[in-house]
Each structure stands twice: as C-alpha cells, then as structure tokens.
Motif scaffolding. Structure first.
Motif, PDB file in Angstrom:
ATOM      1  N   GLU A   9      -1.858   4.058 -13.189  1.00  0.00           N
ATOM      2  CA  GLU A   9      -0.515   4.473 -13.624  1.00  0.00           C
ATOM      3  C   GLU A   9       0.387   4.722 -12.420  1.00  0.00           C
ATOM      4  N   ASN A  10       1.345   3.850 -12.228  1.00  0.00           N
ATOM      5  CA  ASN A  10       2.401   4.026 -11.220  1.00  0.00           C
ATOM      6  C   ASN A  10       1.850   4.368  -9.837  1.00  0.00           C
ATOM      7  N   ILE A  67       2.285   0.299  -9.185  1.00  0.00           N
ATOM      8  CA  ILE A  67       1.239  -0.538  -9.774  1.00  0.00           C
ATOM      9  C   ILE A  67       0.707   0.137 -11.029  1.00  0.00           C
ATOM     10  N   SER A  68       0.776  -0.561 -12.163  1.00  0.00           N
ATOM     11  CA  SER A  68       0.250  -0.045 -13.427  1.00  0.00           C
ATOM     12  C   SER A  68      -0.452  -1.170 -14.173  1.00  0.00           C
ATOM     13  N   PHE A  69      -1.658  -0.895 -14.657  1.00  0.00           N
ATOM     14  CA  PHE A  69      -2.362  -1.864 -15.496  1.00  0.00           C
ATOM     15  C   PHE A  69      -3.578  -1.191 -16.120  1.00  0.00           C
ATOM     16  N   GLU A  70      -4.153  -1.868 -17.101  1.00  0.00           N
ATOM     17  CA  GLU A  70      -5.367  -1.404 -17.760  1.00  0.00           C
ATOM     18  C   GLU A  70      -6.366  -2.546 -17.824  1.00  0.00           C
ATOM     19  N   VAL A  71      -7.644  -2.212 -17.710  1.00  0.00           N
ATOM     20  CA  VAL A  71      -8.707  -3.207 -17.801  1.00  0.00           C
ATOM     21  C   VAL A  71      -9.711  -2.721 -18.835  1.00  0.00           C
ATOM     22  N   LYS A  72     -10.065  -3.589 -19.764  1.00  0.00           N
ATOM     23  CA  LYS A  72     -10.997  -3.229 -20.819  1.00  0.00           C
ATOM     24  C   LYS A  72     -12.438  -3.492 -20.389  1.00  0.00           C
ATOM     25  N   GLN A  73     -13.341  -2.839 -21.078  1.00  0.00           N
ATOM     26  CA  GLN A  73     -14.758  -3.019 -20.795  1.00  0.00           C
ATOM     27  C   GLN A  73     -15.152  -4.482 -20.973  1.00  0.00           C
ATOM     28  N   GLY A  74     -15.891  -5.011 -20.002  1.00  0.00           N
ATOM     29  CA  GLY A  74     -16.381  -6.381 -20.079  1.00  0.00           C
ATOM     30  C   GLY A  74     -15.422  -7.434 -19.579  1.00  0.00           C
ATOM     31  N   GLU A  75     -14.213  -7.041 -19.203  1.00  0.00           N
ATOM     32  CA  GLU A  75     -13.263  -8.029 -18.677  1.00  0.00           C
ATOM     33  C   GLU A  75     -13.577  -8.347 -17.215  1.00  0.00           C
ATOM     34  N   VAL A  76     -13.323  -9.595 -16.837  1.00  0.00           N
ATOM     35  CA  VAL A  76     -13.428 -10.020 -15.446  1.00  0.00           C
ATOM     36  C   VAL A  76     -12.022 -10.407 -14.998  1.00  0.00           C
ATOM     37  N   PRO A 100      -4.282   7.533  -3.489  1.00  0.00           N
ATOM     38  CA  PRO A 100      -2.910   7.024  -3.581  1.00  0.00           C
ATOM     39  C   PRO A 100      -1.905   8.059  -3.100  1.00  0.00           C
ATOM     40  N   THR A 101      -0.791   7.607  -2.589  1.00  0.00           N
ATOM     41  CA  THR A 101       0.292   8.507  -2.231  1.00  0.00           C
ATOM     42  C   THR A 101       0.965   9.040  -3.482  1.00  0.00           C
ATOM     43  N   GLU A 102       1.036   8.207  -4.494  1.00  0.00           N
ATOM     44  CA  GLU A 102       1.611   8.618  -5.772  1.00  0.00           C
ATOM     45  C   GLU A 102       0.899   7.894  -6.894  1.00  0.00           C
ATOM     46  N   GLY A 103       1.015   8.426  -8.089  1.00  0.00           N
ATOM     47  CA  GLY A 103       0.379   7.811  -9.242  1.00  0.00           C
ATOM     48  C   GLY A 103      -1.039   8.300  -9.466  1.00  0.00           C
ATOM     49  N   ARG A 104      -1.665   7.783 -10.536  1.00  0.00           N
ATOM     50  CA  ARG A 104      -2.998   8.234 -10.917  1.00  0.00           C
ATOM     51  C   ARG A 104      -3.878   7.053 -11.297  1.00  0.00           C
ATOM     52  N   VAL A 105      -5.181   7.242 -11.116  1.00  0.00           N
ATOM     53  CA  VAL A 105      -6.182   6.246 -11.493  1.00  0.00           C
ATOM     54  C   VAL A 105      -7.242   6.928 -12.342  1.00  0.00           C
ATOM     55  N   PHE A 106      -7.571   6.312 -13.494  1.00  0.00           N
ATOM     56  CA  PHE A 106      -8.624   6.812 -14.364  1.00  0.00           C
ATOM     57  C   PHE A 106      -9.712   5.749 -14.463  1.00  0.00           C
ATOM     58  N   LEU A 107     -10.948   6.144 -14.204  1.00  0.00           N
ATOM     59  CA  LEU A 107     -12.086   5.244 -14.279  1.00  0.00           C
ATOM     60  C   LEU A 107     -13.123   5.846 -15.215  1.00  0.00           C
ATOM     61  N   ARG A 108     -13.688   5.017 -16.073  1.00  0.00           N
ATOM     62  CA  ARG A 108     -14.733   5.472 -16.992  1.00  0.00           C
ATOM     63  C   ARG A 108     -16.025   4.735 -16.672  1.00  0.00           C
ATOM     64  N   GLY A 109     -16.944   5.431 -16.029  1.00  0.00           N
ATOM     65  CA  GLY A 109     -18.209   4.826 -15.658  1.00  0.00           C
ATOM     66  C   GLY A 109     -18.406   4.806 -14.157  1.00  0.00           C
ATOM     67  N   GLY A 244       3.109  -5.723  -2.371  1.00  0.00           N
ATOM     68  CA  GLY A 244       2.615  -4.456  -2.876  1.00  0.00           C
ATOM     69  C   GLY A 244       2.928  -4.172  -4.327  1.00  0.00           C
ATOM     70  N   ARG A 245       3.502  -5.126  -5.041  1.00  0.00           N
ATOM     71  CA  ARG A 245       3.840  -4.958  -6.450  1.00  0.00           C
ATOM     72  C   ARG A 245       3.204  -6.072  -7.276  1.00  0.00           C
TER      73      ARG A 245
END
Length: 433
Positions: A9-10, A67-76, A100-109, A244-245
């Motif tokens: 997220e951002n 930078i913002s994006f999401e990746v689903k389980q099993g995606e390459v 990161p200087t700004e923004g957040r990252v969430f990881l599951r696993g 960078g974008r």
C-alpha cells in the motif's frame, strides 16, 4: 480477501545520495532490527509529511514511489523494468531486508528469498551449517530441515563441498546452494531476483524448472528478471516498473511486449553511449542494413538480399592483426536465432583502414516479418574462444523485417510459426512398387 498473501500500500523508498556505508552488523544487531520492523512500519505510516520534506533535498532520490498492488495465493508474478527502475528495492522491502520510507506491506506466510548470491549465508560456516541456519531463520524445525537436506544438496550439486566453509565456494556453487535452500524449504512466498545469470545454462534451466514446480504446488512467487522468455514462461501476470513507479500491470505477454517496444525505442545512435568490453583497438560506431547495391534500408524484407553493415573505427590495430567480426540476430524476446563469425567462413580482415565497414551479405534474408535485435562483437588473432576481445557493445540494436516473397509464390503475407524461414526440396516416394 483471504486469498491475498501480499498487499503493498503506497510504498515509497528514498535513499540519500553519497551516504556513508554502514558497518557490517553483528548477529545481535540484525536480530534487534528484525524485532523492531513492526514498530518501524507503524512509524512509517505517519511519515508521509517528513518524506515530502526530504524529497525537496537535492541529495535524496526516490527508488520507489506510490507502489500499490496485491498478489493472491498461488500466483506467479513477474516484475520487469530497466536497471534502476526499483525492482530489487521492492523485493528487499518485501523480504524485510530494508524498510519503506512510506507506506505499508502485509505478508501472510513465511517468505523465502533469493535476492543476491548467498544472501543470508555466513561465509565462515560450512554449506551444511548454512542450510540449517537458513532453515532455522525461516522457523523450520531441525527435523524438517533434515528431511530436505539430501534433496537440497543433490539439487545444488555440491555434495563434495558440503562440509567446506562457503567462503571457499565459487560464485556458481554459492548461488546453486542459495537457490536450492530458498526453493526447497516450504515457504508460502518465494521472492527471486535476477541471480540465475550466475549459473551455467543447464543449471538455469534446472532452476526455472524448479520454480515452475514451486508454482504448481500453490506457493506464491515474485520473480524479477531481464530474461523475458523466463518471465513469459513462468508468470501469469507482470508489473512493469519505470522510475520507481508502476508503469503497467496485466497479462504477462502484453506487459512484456509493451516493455520491449519501449526499451528499444532509442533516439540517436545506440552505439554512441552503450556499455562495451574489449581492448578498444577496434570500435563499432554504427549499424544499418542495406541492399546489395548499397542503398540504406529502414526496414529489411524477408527473402531479399540484405547486407548487415557495421561501421568501425581502427583505434590501434596492427596491420598484421587478424580480425574476426561477428553479429547475432535475436527475437524481440532476446532469444538467439543465429550467430555468424567471419572466421566460420575462414574470413579474417587485415590492414584495417582508420575507418570503414564490416559488411555481410545474406543472399536471402531468412527472417519472418517482425522486430528483431542485433548484437555484434570483434575479436583479434583467433576465434571466439582463443582470440583477444577487441570490442563487444553490450546493447541490442533494433531491426525490423517486413513480409516479402520468400518462396517466390507471390504471397508476401504467409502465416509463419516461427522467426526463421527455410526452403527445401519436396518429393513423394511411392512405396507400393
């Protein structure tokens, strides 16, 4: 939402230009930083204002921004872009190597990463000890590591050296073991940077095959590479980073096609500023294709006589030097189609003038319509293995081919399966008599 394993997220990352190099961290310092990562992430959520203030400073540069994006389980997912676009920085943030200087990252696993050759290895420890250390850091039990130990060692092909400190490994051995560790431990997320170039062709194929197996097991893979063939073969989706974008996201073939189109659109002479290796006694300064009569072509034609012309400067060749010149043609995905040295035909050039052209006439251009890439190289006093490298420009030179009457049937728009056109003599044999 439950199938989302990576959410960015951002995210932004800013670096100070010319900052001092940090000392190597002790194990205690590294563990302390790891523990503090969540708290620093919370702090970063409120740091937007300070980041904008830093941006105004001349000695800072944004490696990533928004930078913002999401990746689903099993995606390459493939991440592509030119050098300096932010690809490796993004993976380092996802790996918790840097924050990161700004923004957040969430990881599951659990996250397994291979970002640089031997990342996470201790040079004084043996290969065996590093396998157990890496597994422990990932949260695996000793029994889990032991169950996979033999498979890891066999894949890395380092059986004879597994009890040797890795500081004595070659870069190829180091990389093979690092990849084997990252790929064989059951992490839910695997991050792989462009490190496969260290290995030989056979091991690169082995690694790509293993990554395909990992993906089939439902694990999530983020793959950074300049090998567009590997990206297209492994990844279903891709992100293109530029400055960078995120410049583009979508199905891999569409993103790769857009990237390659942009990558090889150059203004001016590519050879004027490209990186190159060699002793510099000969320098290639321009390239074009022309007709057999010497007319310069903007576009070549399938089946027509075509001259590949490379302008050179003689910057120090001895009149007795024997010069072998070569060029290769690749698809727009950088797959090699053919490579032709003059010495293949027992042709060596001597007594080079101060300036001139190396020219090669192809009597019938065997390329289907499309966009191609050309690379050239010059060696002195020998072949490609024994000669002295004089000039090897490391950038591709674009070339476009349009349809022509290759088969002499009047049909210039034949549907072709591949890039190379061939002619043969057809016949039928009656076996009943």
């Amino acid at each position: 939402m439950n199938d989302i394993v990576i959410r960015v997220e951002n995210v932004g990352k800013i670096y100070r230009i010319g900052s001092t190099v940090e000392h190597n961290k002790t194990f205690r310092e590294a563990m302390t930083e790891m523990i503090l990562v969540p708290w620093r992430s919370m702090r970063n959520a409120f740091s937007r204002q300070s980041a904008e203030a830093i941006e105004k400073s001349d000695n800072h540069v944004w490696a990533l921004r928004d930078i913002s994006f999401e990746v689903k389980q099993g995606e390459v997912v493939g991440i592509i872009g030119r050098n300096g676009s932010g690809k490796s920085t993004l993976l380092k943030i996802l790996s918790r190597i840097t924050e990161p200087t700004e923004g957040r990252v969430f990881l599951r696993g659990r996250v397994g990463s291979l970002l640089e050759v031997g990342t996470g290895f201790h040079s004084e420890l043996t290969g065996q000890e590093n396998i157990y250390l890496s597994g422990s850091i990932l949260g695996m039990s000793s029994n889990e590591i032991s169950r996979r130990f033999d498979e890891i060692v066999a894949f890395a092909e380092v059986e004879k050296f597994i009890h040797t400190p890795v500081k004595h490994y070659s870069s190829g051995m180091y990389m093979r073991l690092a990849f084997a560790v990252a790929a064989h431990f059951e992490t839910e997320i695997l991050l792989v940077d462009e490190v496969l170039a260290v290995g030989d062709d056979a091991f690169q194929k082995k690694c790509l095959g293993k990554m395909g197996d990992v993906a089939k097991k439902g694990r999530t893979v983020l793959f950074v590479s300049h090998n567009m063939g590997a990206i297209e073969g492994l990844c279903t989706q891709a992100y293109l980073l530029k400055g960078g974008r995120v410049a583009l996201y979508g199905k891999t073939d569409r993103v790769v096609s857009f990237y390659l189109t942009q990558k090889y659109q150059h203004n001016g002479n590519i050879l004027a500023h490209c990186p190159r290796t060699g002793n510099g006694k000969v320098k290639i300064i321009s390239f074009h294709v022309e007709t057999s009569a010497g007319e310069v072509l903007q576009v070549a034609t399938s089946g027509n006589p075509t001259v590949f012309a490379f302008e050179f400067e003689n910057l120090g060749c001895d009149p007795k030097d024997q010069v072998s010149f070569s060029f290769s043609v690749h698809t727009d995905r950088e797959f090699g189609l053919f490579h032709y040295y003059s010495h293949f035909s027992n042709i060596y050039f001597k007594k080079l003038p101060p300036k001139g052209y190396f020219k090669c006439l192809i009597s019938e251009l065997p390329l289907a319509p499309g966009n191609y890439l050309v690379m050239c190289r010059t060696v002195l006093n020998g072949d490609q293995t024994t000669g002295i490298e004089a000039d090897w420009p490391r950038d591709f030179l674009p070339m476009t081919v349009m349809g022509g009457d290759f088969y002499g049937t009047g049909n210039i728009n034949l549907s072709t399966w591949g890039s190379i056109l061939v002619k043969g003599i057809w016949s039928m044999v009656d076996t009943d008599h």
